[in-house]
Design a protein around this motif. Structure first.
Motif, PDB file in Angstrom:
ATOM      1  N   VAL A 100       0.839  -1.206   0.000  1.00  0.00           N
ATOM      2  CA  VAL A 100       0.000   0.000   0.000  1.00  0.00           C
ATOM      3  C   VAL A 100       0.870   1.252   0.000  1.00  0.00           C
ATOM      4  O   VAL A 100       0.571   2.229  -0.696  1.00  0.00           O
ATOM      5  N   SER A 101       1.955   1.224   0.747  1.00  0.00           N
ATOM      6  CA  SER A 101       2.870   2.374   0.778  1.00  0.00           C
ATOM      7  C   SER A 101       3.515   2.606  -0.587  1.00  0.00           C
ATOM      8  O   SER A 101       3.626   3.747  -1.041  1.00  0.00           O
ATOM      9  N   VAL A 102       3.940   1.532  -1.232  1.00  0.00           N
ATOM     10  CA  VAL A 102       4.547   1.657  -2.553  1.00  0.00           C
ATOM     11  C   VAL A 102       3.517   2.146  -3.563  1.00  0.00           C
ATOM     12  O   VAL A 102       3.813   3.012  -4.410  1.00  0.00           O
ATOM     13  N   LEU A 103       2.300   1.647  -3.484  1.00  0.00           N
ATOM     14  CA  LEU A 103       1.234   2.081  -4.378  1.00  0.00           C
ATOM     15  C   LEU A 103       0.915   3.565  -4.185  1.00  0.00           C
ATOM     16  O   LEU A 103       0.739   4.309  -5.154  1.00  0.00           O
ATOM     17  N   PHE A 104       0.872   3.999  -2.921  1.00  0.00           N
ATOM     18  CA  PHE A 104       0.630   5.411  -2.646  1.00  0.00           C
ATOM     19  C   PHE A 104       1.774   6.277  -3.180  1.00  0.00           C
ATOM     20  O   PHE A 104       1.542   7.338  -3.777  1.00  0.00           O
ATOM     21  N   ALA A 105       3.008   5.851  -2.980  1.00  0.00           N
ATOM     22  CA  ALA A 105       4.160   6.612  -3.466  1.00  0.00           C
ATOM     23  C   ALA A 105       4.131   6.720  -4.982  1.00  0.00           C
ATOM     24  O   ALA A 105       4.417   7.788  -5.547  1.00  0.00           O
ATOM     25  N   PHE A 106       3.770   5.635  -5.655  1.00  0.00           N
ATOM     26  CA  PHE A 106       3.687   5.664  -7.113  1.00  0.00           C
ATOM     27  C   PHE A 106       2.585   6.621  -7.580  1.00  0.00           C
ATOM     28  O   PHE A 106       2.803   7.424  -8.490  1.00  0.00           O
TER      29      PHE A 106
END
Length: 74
Positions: free
Chosen positions: A5-11
């Motif tokens: 979820v963190s990586v998806l938000f950062a992207f």
């Protein structure tokens, strides 16, 4: 799961910021000119109109600056 979820938000955040920069960067000269000098052209005012309705159909009639004669009430 939290890492995903963190990586998806950062992207998503990176895409949003890149879109804003990609939109504003090519127009920066025009944006700065508008902010510093204001608009380069003015809009002519529209002529005054009067809305009339007959049988449920709304029409525009131009307002004439000439005084209209008044009719006496019967």
């Amino acid at each position: 799961m939290a890492l995903f979820v963190s990586v998806l938000f950062a992207f998503a955040f990176f895409v949003a910021v890149a879109t804003l920069i990609g939109t504003l960067l090519p127009a920066r000269d025009r944006i700065l000119r508008l902010l510093l000098r204001g608009p380069e052209w003015t809009i002519d005012p529209l002529p005054p109109v009067r809305l009339t309705s007959r049988r449920g159909v709304i029409r525009q009639r131009g307002v004439t600056p000439v005084a209209q004669p008044l009719r006496a009430a019967a």
